[in-house]
Scaffold this motif. Structure first.
Motif, PDB file in Angstrom:
ATOM      1  N   VAL A   1      47.672 -52.886  20.387  1.00 33.13           N
ATOM      2  CA  VAL A   1      46.450 -52.384  19.765  1.00 33.13           C
ATOM      3  C   VAL A   1      46.010 -53.439  18.755  1.00 33.13           C
ATOM      4  N   ASP A   2      44.782 -53.922  18.865  1.00 30.70           N
ATOM      5  CA  ASP A   2      44.328 -55.012  18.007  1.00 30.70           C
ATOM      6  C   ASP A   2      44.026 -54.551  16.581  1.00 30.70           C
ATOM      7  N   ARG A   3      43.644 -55.467  15.737  1.00 35.60           N
ATOM      8  CA  ARG A   3      43.422 -55.171  14.309  1.00 35.60           C
ATOM      9  C   ARG A   3      42.275 -54.193  14.088  1.00 35.60           C
ATOM     10  N   ASP A   4      41.436 -54.009  15.121  1.00 41.99           N
ATOM     11  CA  ASP A   4      40.330 -53.052  15.033  1.00 41.99           C
ATOM     12  C   ASP A   4      40.697 -51.690  15.614  1.00 41.99           C
ATOM     13  N   ASP A   5      41.979 -51.476  15.851  1.00 41.48           N
ATOM     14  CA  ASP A   5      42.525 -50.206  16.346  1.00 41.48           C
ATOM     15  C   ASP A   5      42.123 -49.888  17.782  1.00 41.48           C
ATOM     16  N   ARG A   6      41.876 -50.930  18.561  1.00 39.02           N
ATOM     17  CA  ARG A   6      41.491 -50.733  19.960  1.00 39.02           C
ATOM     18  C   ARG A   6      42.584 -51.273  20.878  1.00 39.02           C
ATOM     19  N   VAL A   7      42.829 -50.541  21.954  1.00 39.75           N
ATOM     20  CA  VAL A   7      43.835 -50.977  22.927  1.00 39.75           C
ATOM     21  C   VAL A   7      43.343 -52.264  23.576  1.00 39.75           C
ATOM     22  N   ALA A   8      44.134 -53.319  23.443  1.00 40.75           N
ATOM     23  CA  ALA A   8      43.755 -54.622  23.977  1.00 40.75           C
ATOM     24  C   ALA A   8      44.529 -54.983  25.245  1.00 40.75           C
ATOM     25  N   PHE A   9      45.738 -54.413  25.393  1.00 41.12           N
ATOM     26  CA  PHE A   9      46.613 -54.808  26.499  1.00 41.12           C
ATOM     27  C   PHE A   9      47.692 -53.763  26.697  1.00 41.12           C
ATOM     28  N   PHE A  10      48.115 -53.593  27.952  1.00 40.40           N
ATOM     29  CA  PHE A  10      49.348 -52.862  28.222  1.00 40.40           C
ATOM     30  C   PHE A  10      49.995 -53.452  29.460  1.00 40.40           C
ATOM     31  N   SER A  11      51.315 -53.394  29.502  1.00 40.38           N
ATOM     32  CA  SER A  11      52.055 -53.901  30.656  1.00 40.38           C
ATOM     33  C   SER A  11      52.009 -52.857  31.765  1.00 40.38           C
ATOM     34  N   GLU A  12      52.170 -53.338  32.989  1.00 39.73           N
ATOM     35  CA  GLU A  12      52.053 -52.447  34.147  1.00 39.73           C
ATOM     36  C   GLU A  12      53.283 -52.524  35.038  1.00 39.73           C
ATOM     37  N   GLY A  13      54.436 -52.212  34.484  1.00 37.00           N
ATOM     38  CA  GLY A  13      55.658 -52.192  35.273  1.00 37.00           C
ATOM     39  C   GLY A  13      55.704 -50.985  36.200  1.00 37.00           C
ATOM     40  N   PRO A  14      56.633 -50.984  37.124  1.00 31.63           N
ATOM     41  CA  PRO A  14      56.693 -49.922  38.123  1.00 31.63           C
ATOM     42  C   PRO A  14      57.180 -48.574  37.597  1.00 31.63           C
ATOM     43  N   ASP A  15      57.868 -48.563  36.485  1.00 37.37           N
ATOM     44  CA  ASP A  15      58.470 -47.336  35.976  1.00 37.37           C
ATOM     45  C   ASP A  15      57.986 -46.984  34.572  1.00 37.37           C
ATOM     46  N   ARG A  16      56.696 -47.052  34.347  1.00 42.45           N
ATOM     47  CA  ARG A  16      56.152 -46.734  33.018  1.00 42.45           C
ATOM     48  C   ARG A  16      56.548 -45.319  32.624  1.00 42.45           C
ATOM     49  N   VAL A  17      56.887 -45.136  31.371  1.00 41.03           N
ATOM     50  CA  VAL A  17      57.218 -43.813  30.853  1.00 41.03           C
ATOM     51  C   VAL A  17      55.943 -42.988  30.716  1.00 41.03           C
ATOM     52  N   PHE A  18      54.930 -43.591  30.081  1.00 42.04           N
ATOM     53  CA  PHE A  18      53.637 -42.926  29.912  1.00 42.04           C
ATOM     54  C   PHE A  18      52.611 -43.658  30.759  1.00 42.04           C
ATOM     55  N   ALA A  19      52.024 -42.962  31.712  1.00 44.68           N
ATOM     56  CA  ALA A  19      51.041 -43.581  32.591  1.00 44.68           C
ATOM     57  C   ALA A  19      49.861 -44.080  31.766  1.00 44.68           C
ATOM     58  N   ARG A  20      49.322 -45.223  32.157  1.00 42.85           N
ATOM     59  CA  ARG A  20      48.152 -45.790  31.495  1.00 42.85           C
ATOM     60  C   ARG A  20      47.135 -46.145  32.569  1.00 42.85           C
ATOM     61  N   SER A  21      45.894 -45.866  32.288  1.00 44.55           N
ATOM     62  CA  SER A  21      44.794 -46.292  33.144  1.00 44.55           C
ATOM     63  C   SER A  21      44.146 -47.489  32.483  1.00 44.55           C
ATOM     64  N   ARG A  22      43.642 -48.416  33.261  1.00 43.22           N
ATOM     65  CA  ARG A  22      42.965 -49.575  32.682  1.00 43.22           C
ATOM     66  C   ARG A  22      41.727 -49.160  31.897  1.00 43.22           C
ATOM     67  N   ALA A  23      41.288 -47.940  32.061  1.00 43.72           N
ATOM     68  CA  ALA A  23      40.131 -47.428  31.313  1.00 43.72           C
ATOM     69  C   ALA A  23      40.419 -47.338  29.812  1.00 43.72           C
ATOM     70  N   VAL A  24      41.701 -47.398  29.403  1.00 40.86           N
ATOM     71  CA  VAL A  24      42.016 -47.323  27.969  1.00 40.86           C
ATOM     72  C   VAL A  24      41.734 -48.638  27.253  1.00 40.86           C
ATOM     73  N   ILE A  25      41.578 -49.725  27.990  1.00 38.39           N
ATOM     74  CA  ILE A  25      41.300 -51.014  27.358  1.00 38.39           C
ATOM     75  C   ILE A  25      39.993 -50.908  26.581  1.00 38.39           C
ATOM     76  N   GLY A  26      40.066 -51.255  25.314  1.00 44.13           N
ATOM     77  CA  GLY A  26      38.904 -51.180  24.437  1.00 44.13           C
ATOM     78  C   GLY A  26      38.734 -49.844  23.733  1.00 44.13           C
ATOM     79  N   ARG A  27      39.510 -48.851  24.130  1.00 34.92           N
ATOM     80  CA  ARG A  27      39.417 -47.519  23.520  1.00 34.92           C
ATOM     81  C   ARG A  27      40.155 -47.502  22.187  1.00 34.92           C
ATOM     82  N   GLU A  28      39.648 -46.741  21.229  1.00 29.27           N
ATOM     83  CA  GLU A  28      40.355 -46.575  19.969  1.00 29.27           C
ATOM     84  C   GLU A  28      41.690 -45.900  20.243  1.00 29.27           C
ATOM     85  N   VAL A  29      42.721 -46.387  19.587  1.00 25.16           N
ATOM     86  CA  VAL A  29      44.074 -45.891  19.835  1.00 25.16           C
ATOM     87  C   VAL A  29      44.186 -44.399  19.542  1.00 25.16           C
ATOM     88  N   LYS A  30      43.452 -43.896  18.577  1.00 19.80           N
ATOM     89  CA  LYS A  30      43.546 -42.472  18.254  1.00 19.80           C
ATOM     90  C   LYS A  30      43.069 -41.594  19.411  1.00 19.80           C
TER      91      LYS A  30
END
Length: 149
Positions: free
Chosen positions: A39-68
């Motif tokens: 999460v960058d200094r502006d509180d926005r999701v900038a990156f996430f890893s995409e391994g095969p066994d993620r604990v919490f699923a992430r969609s690429r749609a979260v990129i740029g979204r406020e972390v809250k």
């Protein structure tokens, strides 16, 4: 795994301790036994890893979204406090562990700072530690863990 972006071999990142190509970096992130979210200094999701066994699923749609907006409402106040404490320099690490659907999940947040100590963002590292918690004794000989067929 994900669809990899193919860049020319000349595209590399030079670190103080070595050089990695984009393809190697992508492979590393997809292989790590942890989930990473930055999460960058502006509180926005900038990156996430995409391994095969993620604990919490992430969609690429979260990129740029406020972390809250990426956490359940009942935990948003905790996320906001962590980020505020990191930005103010009061804290650098926040750690949690939970039982989640039969898994023991370890979640750590780290303040990411530049060489001068300025806040760059927050790194979330999540790992399923269920298997590691169950280890006993020692293993000193090579033995591969594969499903039996």
């Amino acid at each position: 795994m994900t669809d990899a972006v193919k860049l020319p071999p000349a595209q590399a990142v030079q670190f103080p301790s070595g050089t990695l190509s984009f393809e190697q970096l992508l492979g590393l992130f997809q292989t790590l036994p942890v989930d990473l979210t930055f999460v960058d200094r502006d509180d926005r999701v900038a990156f996430f890893s995409e391994g095969p066994d993620r604990v919490f699923a992430r969609s690429r749609a979260v990129i740029g979204r406020e972390v809250k907006h990426c956490h359940p409402p009942k935990s948003v106040h905790i996320v906001e406090r962590i980020v505020a404490d990191f930005k103010a320099g009061r804290e650098s690490v926040a750690e949690f562990w939970i039982d989640l659907h039969g898994k023991f999940v370890h979640i750590r947040y780290f303040a990411v700072r530049d060489a001068a100590g300025a806040y760059l963002g927050t790194l979330e590292v999540t790992q399923d530690l269920t298997r590691l918690r169950a280890l006993e004794g020692e293993r000193r000989l090579l033995e591969y863990d594969r499903p039996q067929t």
